[in-house]
Write a protein that holds these residues in place. Structure first.
Motif, mmCIF file in Angstrom:
data_model
loop_
_atom_site.group_PDB
_atom_site.id
_atom_site.type_symbol
_atom_site.label_atom_id
_atom_site.label_comp_id
_atom_site.label_asym_id
_atom_site.label_seq_id
_atom_site.Cartn_x
_atom_site.Cartn_y
_atom_site.Cartn_z
ATOM 1 N N ILE A 16 -3.934 30.182 9.418
ATOM 2 C CA ILE A 16 -4.646 29.416 8.402
ATOM 3 C C ILE A 16 -3.963 29.676 7.064
ATOM 4 O O ILE A 16 -3.878 30.829 6.616
ATOM 5 N N LEU A 17 -3.462 28.625 6.439
ATOM 6 C CA LEU A 17 -2.765 28.740 5.161
ATOM 7 C C LEU A 17 -3.764 28.600 4.020
ATOM 8 O O LEU A 17 -4.680 27.773 4.086
ATOM 9 N N HIS A 18 -3.573 29.392 2.968
ATOM 10 C CA HIS A 18 -4.458 29.346 1.811
ATOM 11 C C HIS A 18 -3.641 29.316 0.531
ATOM 12 O O HIS A 18 -2.610 29.989 0.432
ATOM 13 N N SER A 19 -4.106 28.565 -0.454
ATOM 14 C CA SER A 19 -3.468 28.563 -1.766
ATOM 15 C C SER A 19 -4.538 28.371 -2.828
ATOM 16 O O SER A 19 -5.582 27.761 -2.593
ATOM 17 N N GLY A 20 -4.253 28.942 -4.017
ATOM 18 C CA GLY A 20 -5.213 28.935 -5.105
ATOM 19 C C GLY A 20 -5.251 30.315 -5.738
ATOM 20 O O GLY A 20 -4.369 31.143 -5.491
ATOM 21 N N PRO A 21 -6.255 30.606 -6.550
ATOM 22 C CA PRO A 21 -6.320 31.900 -7.231
ATOM 23 C C PRO A 21 -6.259 33.074 -6.260
ATOM 24 O O PRO A 21 -7.061 33.164 -5.334
ATOM 25 N N GLN A 22 -5.323 33.990 -6.499
ATOM 26 C CA GLN A 22 -5.127 35.116 -5.594
ATOM 27 C C GLN A 22 -6.371 35.997 -5.509
ATOM 28 O O GLN A 22 -6.725 36.504 -4.431
ATOM 29 N N ALA A 23 -7.046 36.174 -6.631
ATOM 30 C CA ALA A 23 -8.237 37.023 -6.638
ATOM 31 C C ALA A 23 -9.333 36.450 -5.737
ATOM 32 O O ALA A 23 -10.045 37.209 -5.049
ATOM 33 N N ASP A 24 -9.478 35.131 -5.714
ATOM 34 C CA ASP A 24 -10.499 34.509 -4.872
ATOM 35 C C ASP A 24 -10.151 34.658 -3.393
ATOM 36 O O ASP A 24 -11.037 34.883 -2.555
ATOM 37 N N PHE A 25 -8.872 34.530 -3.076
ATOM 38 C CA PHE A 25 -8.469 34.757 -1.683
ATOM 39 C C PHE A 25 -8.710 36.207 -1.281
ATOM 40 O O PHE A 25 -9.263 36.486 -0.219
ATOM 41 N N ALA A 26 -8.295 37.140 -2.139
ATOM 42 C CA ALA A 26 -8.448 38.557 -1.831
ATOM 43 C C ALA A 26 -9.906 38.931 -1.599
ATOM 44 O O ALA A 26 -10.231 39.765 -0.739
ATOM 45 N N ALA A 27 -10.798 38.315 -2.355
ATOM 46 C CA ALA A 27 -12.221 38.629 -2.238
ATOM 47 C C ALA A 27 -12.777 38.277 -0.865
ATOM 48 O O ALA A 27 -13.760 38.878 -0.413
ATOM 49 N N HIS A 28 -12.157 37.307 -0.186
ATOM 50 C CA HIS A 28 -12.684 36.834 1.098
ATOM 51 C C HIS A 28 -11.703 37.013 2.251
ATOM 52 O O HIS A 28 -11.964 36.528 3.358
ATOM 53 N N GLU A 29 -10.610 37.693 2.005
ATOM 54 C CA GLU A 29 -9.567 37.824 3.036
ATOM 55 C C GLU A 29 -10.109 38.460 4.316
ATOM 56 O O GLU A 29 -9.796 38.013 5.426
ATOM 57 N N ALA A 30 -10.898 39.497 4.191
ATOM 58 C CA ALA A 30 -11.426 40.172 5.378
ATOM 59 C C ALA A 30 -12.322 39.234 6.192
ATOM 60 O O ALA A 30 -12.285 39.237 7.429
ATOM 61 N N THR A 31 -13.109 38.430 5.504
ATOM 62 C CA THR A 31 -13.968 37.469 6.198
ATOM 63 C C THR A 31 -13.139 36.398 6.894
ATOM 64 O O THR A 31 -13.385 36.040 8.057
ATOM 65 N N LEU A 32 -12.121 35.904 6.203
ATOM 66 C CA LEU A 32 -11.292 34.830 6.752
ATOM 67 C C LEU A 32 -10.477 35.283 7.952
ATOM 68 O O LEU A 32 -10.033 34.458 8.764
ATOM 69 N N ALA A 33 -10.284 36.582 8.097
ATOM 70 C CA ALA A 33 -9.546 37.105 9.246
ATOM 71 C C ALA A 33 -10.248 36.771 10.559
ATOM 72 O O ALA A 33 -9.621 36.795 11.620
#
Length: 296
Positions: free
Chosen positions: A138-155
């Motif tokens: 799953i590819l993601h782009s946008g603010p890095q902080a917002d991705f980092a905040a949910h990275e564990a969930t998105l795994a």
């Protein structure tokens, strides 16, 4: 609670087509409290039976979780869904996994920014049955902080890949990947059509074709360095030599009664590069032709 007894982040999934249902099922399997919404509520029945909560409205669905995944048919559907100015999106990060182009992704990000909404854009490089496995990228782009905040969930969905701050990157990578996929498949079909004239079946040729594809893939890092430097020394073969092999491919295809449109396209681009003075350089110099608009 998840299988380890730890509290998992609640998630909302909006859009329950085949892919949306797979996304929601993966979150449920990973132990995330999952809220779902779909215009046709009946599509949620199996998920509700497995523990999902069906929200009565989009507003309720969004409010239920700090992360809302949107997976609809197209961006027009997304825009229509979120057009209600009364819809409060302040408590959630929107991750839009709807297929579209980079311009649409950037426009959606601008819309979100103007309203103070946290927004990520994404692209699913997988088929529904693989969601929830490492094979699903799953590819993601946008603010890095917002991705980092949910990275564990998105795994929970598969391999979560972050590409950069530009919200259009996920869509661009998506279509670039499609270009690779169709180019490889079309080249394989060309070769298969040729070999069938000699009684060689597709299964027999597929093994050799895989070796060829893997060998070409090994060239990519070195060729990429040439492109980034803008220098194309003929370390392996000059383009003018490659063109002679293209002529051979065209001639053999036509002699066998096999369609030669694809190799003729390769040669037409190479001929233009040679006419521009690049015949003594290596194949990646064709990036100059790919970077131009095609014939009107």
């Amino acid at each position: 609670m998840n299988n380890n007894g730890k509290t998992s982040t609640p998630v909302t999934v909006i859009g329950l087509g085949l892919m949306g249902r797979s996304l929601a099922a993966a979150f449920l399997a990973a132990g995330h409290p999952t809220t779902v919404w779909n215009r046709t509520a009946a599509k949620a029945e199996g998920l509700v039976a497995d523990g999902a909560r069906l929200a009565p409205s989009v507003a309720d669905a969004v409010k239920a979780s700090p992360l809302t995944i949107i997976c609809l048919t197209d961006y027009s559907a997304v825009n229509g869904l979120l057009a209600d100015d009364a819809l409060d999106l302040s408590g959630t990060t929107l991750l839009n996994l709807t297929s579209g182009d980079s311009a649409q992704a950037r426009e959606a990000a601008r819309w979100a920014e103007q309203r103070g909404v946290r927004y990520l854009d994404g692209a699913i490089m997988a088929v529904p049955p693989s969601i929830g496995t490492a094979e699903a990228v799953i590819l993601h782009s946008g603010p890095q902080a917002d991705f980092a905040a949910h990275e564990a969930t998105l795994a929970a969905l598969g391999t979560a890949s972050y590409l950069g701050e530009d919200p259009g990157l996920a869509s661009l990578y998506d279509v670039a990947g499609l270009a690779m996929m169709w180019s490889v498949l079309n080249a394989w079909l060309q070769g298969t059509a040729m070999l069938r004239t000699a009684g060689v079946d597709a299964v027999t040729y597929a093994g050799f074709a895989r070796l060829m594809a893997a060998g070409v893939a090994e060239w990519l890092p070195g060729y990429a360095e040439q492109i980034d430097r803008g220098e194309f020394p003929a370390e392996v073969s000059a383009l003018e030599t490659d063109v002679r092999a293209m002529d051979h491919l065209i001639e053999e295809s036509e002699a066998l009664g096999v369609n030669a449109e694809l190799p003729k396209l390769f040669k037409a681009m190479a001929d233009r590069a040679i006419a521009a003075g690049h015949g003594g350089e290596q194949y990646p110099v064709l990036i100059e032709e790919f970077a131009k608009p095609g014939p009107a």
